[in-house]
Design a protein around this motif. Sequence first.
Motif: not given
Length: 62
Positions: A17-40
């Motif tokens: 993704a860093c090489t094909t969609a520009g910088s990873f840092c420019e197009v991504s952000a941290p994923i912060r699930p809510s307390t209501e999410d049920h993660l596997t």
Amino acid sequence: MEPRLIVAALAILLLTACTTAGSFCEVSAPIRPSTEDHLTEGTARQLLVHNQFGATTCGWRP
């Protein structure tokens, strides 16, 4: 699927993704699930890898 294989595949995708969609840092952000999410366990592991990569590469902070 073996956990190491999943982590390796995710890392490859992130690096690609860093090489094909520009910088990873420019197009991504941290994923912060809510307390209501049920993660596997697998989803939680992928979120952790994504956020650790962003913290290391982009300087994301909690």
